[in-house]
Design a protein around this motif. Structure first.
Motif, PDB file in Angstrom:
ATOM      1  N   ALA A  80       0.772  -1.242   0.115  1.00 29.55           N
ATOM      2  CA  ALA A  80      -0.009   0.003  -0.235  1.00 29.55           C
ATOM      3  C   ALA A  80       0.960   1.143   0.217  1.00 29.55           C
ATOM      4  O   ALA A  80       0.510   2.317  -0.515  1.00 29.55           O
ATOM      5  N   ALA A  81       1.832   1.139   0.778  1.00 28.00           N
ATOM      6  CA  ALA A  81       2.844   2.345   0.923  1.00 28.00           C
ATOM      7  C   ALA A  81       3.505   2.582  -0.561  1.00 28.00           C
ATOM      8  O   ALA A  81       3.821   3.592  -0.995  1.00 28.00           O
ATOM      9  N   PHE A  82       4.014   1.455  -1.370  1.00 24.43           N
ATOM     10  CA  PHE A  82       4.441   1.700  -2.334  1.00 24.43           C
ATOM     11  C   PHE A  82       3.416   2.027  -3.566  1.00 24.43           C
ATOM     12  O   PHE A  82       3.697   3.006  -4.406  1.00 24.43           O
ATOM     13  N   GLY A  83       2.229   1.607  -3.187  1.00 24.63           N
ATOM     14  CA  GLY A  83       1.057   2.162  -4.082  1.00 24.63           C
ATOM     15  C   GLY A  83       1.103   3.848  -4.026  1.00 24.63           C
ATOM     16  O   GLY A  83       0.819   4.555  -5.108  1.00 24.63           O
ATOM     17  N   PHE A  84       1.247   4.193  -2.947  1.00 26.94           N
ATOM     18  CA  PHE A  84       1.111   5.616  -2.750  1.00 26.94           C
ATOM     19  C   PHE A  84       2.393   6.628  -3.289  1.00 26.94           C
ATOM     20  O   PHE A  84       2.400   7.541  -3.997  1.00 26.94           O
ATOM     21  N   PHE A  85       3.396   5.947  -2.621  1.00 27.32           N
ATOM     22  CA  PHE A  85       4.856   6.267  -3.224  1.00 27.32           C
ATOM     23  C   PHE A  85       5.613   5.313  -3.672  1.00 27.32           C
ATOM     24  O   PHE A  85       5.981   4.228  -3.199  1.00 27.32           O
ATOM     25  N   PRO A  86       5.962   5.316  -5.109  1.00 29.86           N
ATOM     26  CA  PRO A  86       6.020   6.644  -5.945  1.00 29.86           C
ATOM     27  C   PRO A  86       4.744   6.572  -7.009  1.00 29.86           C
ATOM     28  O   PRO A  86       4.630   7.535  -7.564  1.00 29.86           O
ATOM     29  N   ILE A  87       3.933   5.598  -7.009  1.00 28.89           N
ATOM     30  CA  ILE A  87       2.866   5.478  -7.974  1.00 28.89           C
ATOM     31  C   ILE A  87       2.025   6.598  -8.048  1.00 28.89           C
ATOM     32  O   ILE A  87       1.821   7.592  -8.975  1.00 28.89           O
ATOM     33  N   LEU A  88       1.248   6.790  -7.009  1.00 25.75           N
ATOM     34  CA  LEU A  88       0.203   7.753  -6.847  1.00 25.75           C
ATOM     35  C   LEU A  88       0.886   9.256  -6.752  1.00 25.75           C
ATOM     36  O   LEU A  88       0.309  10.110  -7.383  1.00 25.75           O
ATOM     37  N   TRP A  89       2.098   9.286  -6.305  1.00 21.43           N
ATOM     38  CA  TRP A  89       2.828  10.569  -6.215  1.00 21.43           C
ATOM     39  C   TRP A  89       3.110  11.119  -7.704  1.00 21.43           C
ATOM     40  O   TRP A  89       3.083  12.308  -8.096  1.00 21.43           O
ATOM     41  N   ILE A  90       3.447  10.023  -8.452  1.00 13.89           N
ATOM     42  CA  ILE A  90       3.435  10.380  -9.905  1.00 13.89           C
ATOM     43  C   ILE A  90       2.133  10.791 -10.700  1.00 13.89           C
ATOM     44  O   ILE A  90       2.035  12.082 -11.104  1.00 13.89           O
ATOM     45  N   VAL A  91       1.079  10.292 -10.254  1.00 14.87           N
ATOM     46  CA  VAL A  91      -0.168  10.295 -11.072  1.00 14.87           C
ATOM     47  C   VAL A  91      -0.761  11.863 -10.607  1.00 14.87           C
ATOM     48  O   VAL A  91      -1.356  12.652 -11.364  1.00 14.87           O
ATOM     49  N   VAL A  92      -0.724  11.979  -9.116  1.00 15.09           N
ATOM     50  CA  VAL A  92      -1.469  13.071  -8.778  1.00 15.09           C
ATOM     51  C   VAL A  92      -0.736  14.429  -9.378  1.00 15.09           C
ATOM     52  O   VAL A  92      -1.619  15.209  -9.580  1.00 15.09           O
ATOM     53  N   ASN A  93       0.697  14.468  -9.243  1.00 16.05           N
ATOM     54  CA  ASN A  93       1.292  15.531  -9.786  1.00 16.05           C
ATOM     55  C   ASN A  93       1.318  15.659 -11.303  1.00 16.05           C
ATOM     56  O   ASN A  93       1.172  16.844 -11.697  1.00 16.05           O
ATOM     57  N   ALA A  94       1.377  14.550 -11.904  1.00 20.86           N
ATOM     58  CA  ALA A  94       1.172  14.886 -13.270  1.00 20.86           C
ATOM     59  C   ALA A  94      -0.256  15.268 -13.981  1.00 20.86           C
ATOM     60  O   ALA A  94      -0.324  16.319 -14.666  1.00 20.86           O
ATOM     61  N   ILE A  95      -1.381  14.986 -13.206  1.00 23.46           N
ATOM     62  CA  ILE A  95      -2.713  15.486 -13.700  1.00 23.46           C
ATOM     63  C   ILE A  95      -2.696  16.769 -13.024  1.00 23.46           C
ATOM     64  O   ILE A  95      -3.392  17.640 -13.488  1.00 23.46           O
ATOM     65  N   ALA A 384      12.212  10.724  -7.165  1.00 24.09           N
ATOM     66  CA  ALA A 384      11.033  10.109  -7.558  1.00 24.09           C
ATOM     67  C   ALA A 384      10.312  11.133  -8.696  1.00 24.09           C
ATOM     68  O   ALA A 384      10.312  12.215  -8.826  1.00 24.09           O
ATOM     69  N   ALA A 385       9.962  10.289  -9.730  1.00 18.05           N
ATOM     70  CA  ALA A 385       9.106  11.033 -10.854  1.00 18.05           C
ATOM     71  C   ALA A 385       7.938  12.107 -10.392  1.00 18.05           C
ATOM     72  O   ALA A 385       7.920  13.064 -10.959  1.00 18.05           O
ATOM     73  N   GLY A 386       7.246  11.455  -9.512  1.00 19.38           N
ATOM     74  CA  GLY A 386       6.285  12.638  -8.779  1.00 19.38           C
ATOM     75  C   GLY A 386       7.115  13.805  -8.262  1.00 19.38           C
ATOM     76  O   GLY A 386       6.222  14.979  -8.208  1.00 19.38           O
ATOM     77  N   THR A 387       7.961  13.634  -7.636  1.00 18.83           N
ATOM     78  CA  THR A 387       8.937  14.985  -6.952  1.00 18.83           C
ATOM     79  C   THR A 387       9.226  15.747  -8.229  1.00 18.83           C
ATOM     80  O   THR A 387       9.114  17.016  -8.388  1.00 18.83           O
ATOM     81  N   LEU A 388       9.904  15.086  -9.436  1.00 14.80           N
ATOM     82  CA  LEU A 388      10.240  15.899 -10.522  1.00 14.80           C
ATOM     83  C   LEU A 388       8.997  16.666 -11.079  1.00 14.80           C
ATOM     84  O   LEU A 388       9.175  17.880 -11.793  1.00 14.80           O
ATOM     85  N   MET A 389       7.760  16.128 -11.083  1.00 18.40           N
ATOM     86  CA  MET A 389       6.347  16.363 -11.501  1.00 18.40           C
ATOM     87  C   MET A 389       6.107  17.733 -10.832  1.00 18.40           C
ATOM     88  O   MET A 389       5.607  18.756 -11.180  1.00 18.40           O
ATOM     89  N   ILE A 390       6.314  17.776  -9.511  1.00 25.31           N
ATOM     90  CA  ILE A 390       5.945  18.928  -8.612  1.00 25.31           C
ATOM     91  C   ILE A 390       6.878  19.981  -8.959  1.00 25.31           C
ATOM     92  O   ILE A 390       6.338  21.287  -9.275  1.00 25.31           O
ATOM     93  N   ILE A 391       8.278  19.865  -9.368  1.00 22.63           N
ATOM     94  CA  ILE A 391       9.196  20.832  -9.800  1.00 22.63           C
ATOM     95  C   ILE A 391       8.725  21.313 -11.115  1.00 22.63           C
ATOM     96  O   ILE A 391       8.595  22.631 -11.211  1.00 22.63           O
TER      97      ILE A 391
END
Length: 567
Positions: A80-95, A384-391
């Motif tokens: 579940a933790a892996f599902g949130f980070f990095p997977i959902l972290w990427i998706v939320v920030n990309a959208i 993490a791709a999600g962090t790069l998306m935040i930037i």
């Protein structure tokens, strides 16, 4: 009592039912059958289907595989933790980045710009979903291409389910070389440790995959236009689809075999996009049918009546506004490219930017008696791709002149819209970890491996199952790469061919992975209707998988064995 519950060590056994892999496989497949039946037949909401399947997997793990309750729950918690980070972290920030372009009005500018390249939605599906999606896969992977391209397709006028289906099907051929060929690198590592063949390295395996997925790439654009507009779409736009597929395939083959395995998808996506745009300068479809959901509004936007018997043509967008509309995607490409430069990537992979943690209390040994590497949780908070998306989002807000308050509000709205996919992805990843760490997935792999010489045909199916469960070609290669090599040795088959087939077959499981279905459904605002999307793509997944199975089988016979690298 609690400490004792969570401290008990567990070792994987692949044949817990009467020492029979076949009987054990009947129980191992129960949770997957539950998940796909609930999604595809009973049309249960994906988050609920994921939770129910997780409960089934836990029951099987505890009662059939004798996994201690504490270890089973800890395994689920890590997933579940892996599902949130990095997977959902990427998706939320990309959208969120997409929502910023909507707030500023620049997504409409982007749409109009793309319509000037070609107003045909079938051509746009090729350019956006196949070419641009492949570039995003090359740089980021992990759901980013689906999350970004699906909302782009929606804005171009695609109906929601069709947009999701096109994005999922397009995200196949590039996957094996995604995230700068991370799946191939992983496959090379596990394969080298399982066999003695000197060819079992990332370069040779990448070259072999580069002789399989390019053939798939030729077909995928044709499938996309068929999904968008049926037989008419194929008949009227096959030149563009064929050019995209053939050029992409050539780029994949040449790059993976003669240039650089990590750069394969970058080269292939860029040359394919350039080829399609060049073709459109000299050729256009014989007809451009109105397929957009808001077609009337589009036409009115182009020509509006100014007075009786007169019309006014809307002026084209200023060059500066068009540049701003494309800027977010340029920013994403530049940031990911910089982050993946050798020295920078190596630095970010070390502390303090990346921390590897042993999951507290989780103590699982593989069937070989060695600790599972998956029990370690990698927290790469900066790379993490999600962090790069935040930037990228912050820079996008600056370039598009969006006030901080409006950007924060858009982020909150994004999280609210994705609340159901968040539950779905965490449940599905928890399920995947329980299946893997209890031994259920290994049982399914061992069962298929008992097929002997027939395994040549089934090897791609094993990779397909791995990606369907985990949502990741990297994870499927880590899970089954060694098994493919070991089975090849027992059956007298080529280990390079079977290891590569695991990755090439796996890419076709991507479109039916509940994780990716949830991402696509959430992005188009259809959370809870993942089953509808599943039914649209599952047949294509199976048909293309059979295509790959036949190809791999022929490559293992004198008919096409010349395609396997000799050394």
């Amino acid at each position: 009592m609690t400490d004792r519950l969570f401290a008990e060590q567990f070792q994987i056994v692949t044949d817990p039912v009467r020492d029979s892999v076949g009987l054990s496989a009947i129980f191992a497949v129960l949770s997957l059958l539950t998940l796909f039946l609930l999604l595809g037949v009973f049309r249960v909401r994906a988050w609920l289907a994921g939770v129910v399947a997780l409960v089934v997997a836990l029951i099987v793990a505890i009662t059939v595989y004798s996994m201690p309750v504490g270890q089973a729950l800890l395994s689920a918690s890590e997933g579940a933790a892996f599902g949130f980070f990095p997977i959902l972290w990427i998706v939320v920030n990309a959208i969120w980045v997409y929502h910023l372009t909507v707030v500023s009005g620049h997504f409409d500018v982007l749409r109009r710009s793309m319509e000037r390249v070609s107003p045909d939605l079938r051509i746009q599906a090729i350019i956006v979903a196949f070419c641009f999606g492949a570039l995003l896969e090359a740089l980021a992977g992990f759901g980013t291409p689906v999350a970004v391209t699906v909302v782009m397709l929606m804005a171009l006028g695609f109906p929601p389910i069709r947009a999701a289906s096109v994005a999922l099907i397009a995200n196949t051929a590039p996957v094996a070389f995604g995230a700068l060929a991370t799946p191939i690198t992983t496959l090379g590592t596990v394969a080298a440790g399982a066999g003695t063949d000197p060819r079992l390295n990332a370069d040779t395996l990448g070259a072999m995959v580069g002789r399989q997925t390019p053939i798939l790439a030729v077909v995928v654009p044709l499938v996309l236009v068929a999904v968008v507009d049926g037989r008419r779409g194929v008949r009227q736009t096959w030149p563009a689809a064929l050019v995209a597929g053939v050029v992409f395939a050539a780029g994949q083959f040449v790059a993976s075999n003669h240039i650089s395995v990590p750069l394969t998808d970058i080269v292939a996506s860029l040359v394919a996009a350039a080829a399609v745009v060049a073709l459109l300068r000299v050729w256009q479809p014989s007809e451009t049918p109105e397929l957009a959901v808001d077609g009337a509004a589009r036409r009115a936007e182009t020509v509006r009546p100014a007075a009786a018997g007169a019309s006014t043509v809307v002026r084209p967008d200023a060059a500066a506004e068009v540049a701003r509309a494309y800027a977010p995607y340029f920013v994403i490409i530049v940031i990911f490219a910089i982050a993946n430069l050798g020295p920078i990537k190596d630095t970010l992979a070390r502390e303090p930017w990346t921390v590897v943690l042993a999951w507290p209390g989780l103590d699982v040994l593989g069937a070989d008696g060695k600790p599972l590497s998956s029990a370690n949780f990698t927290f790469g908070w900066l790379p993490a791709a999600g962090t790069l998306m935040i930037i990228a989002g912050v820079l996008t807000a600056f370039v598009l002149r969006i006030r901080p308050g409006a950007a924060v509000k858009a982020y909150g709205r994004t999280c609210l819209e994705l609340r159901q996919p968040i539950v779905t992805v965490t449940a599905v990843l928890a399920l995947a970890y329980v299946l893997n760490q209890s031994g259920q997935t290994s049982t399914l792999g061992a069962f298929l491996a008992t097929a002997g010489g027939v395994f040549l045909f089934l090897s791609s199916v094993l990779g397909w199952i791995g990606v369907a469960v985990t949502g990741s070609d990297t994870s499927a290669n880590a899970l089954f790469g060694a098994l493919q090599v070991q089975t090849a040795a027992k059956a007298g088959l080529d280990p390079v061919l079977l290891a590569a087939a695991n990755s090439s077959g796996g890419v076709l499981g991507k479109m039916i992975s509940p994780q990716n279905l949830a991402i696509a459904a959430g992005a188009v605002g259809m959370a809870g209707r993942e089953g509808d999307i599943f039914r649209k793509v599952v047949l294509w997944s199976v048909v293309l998988l059979l295509f790959m199975c036949v190809l791999v089988t022929l490559q293992g016979t004198p008919v096409l064995d010349w395609m396997v690298p000799a050394g």
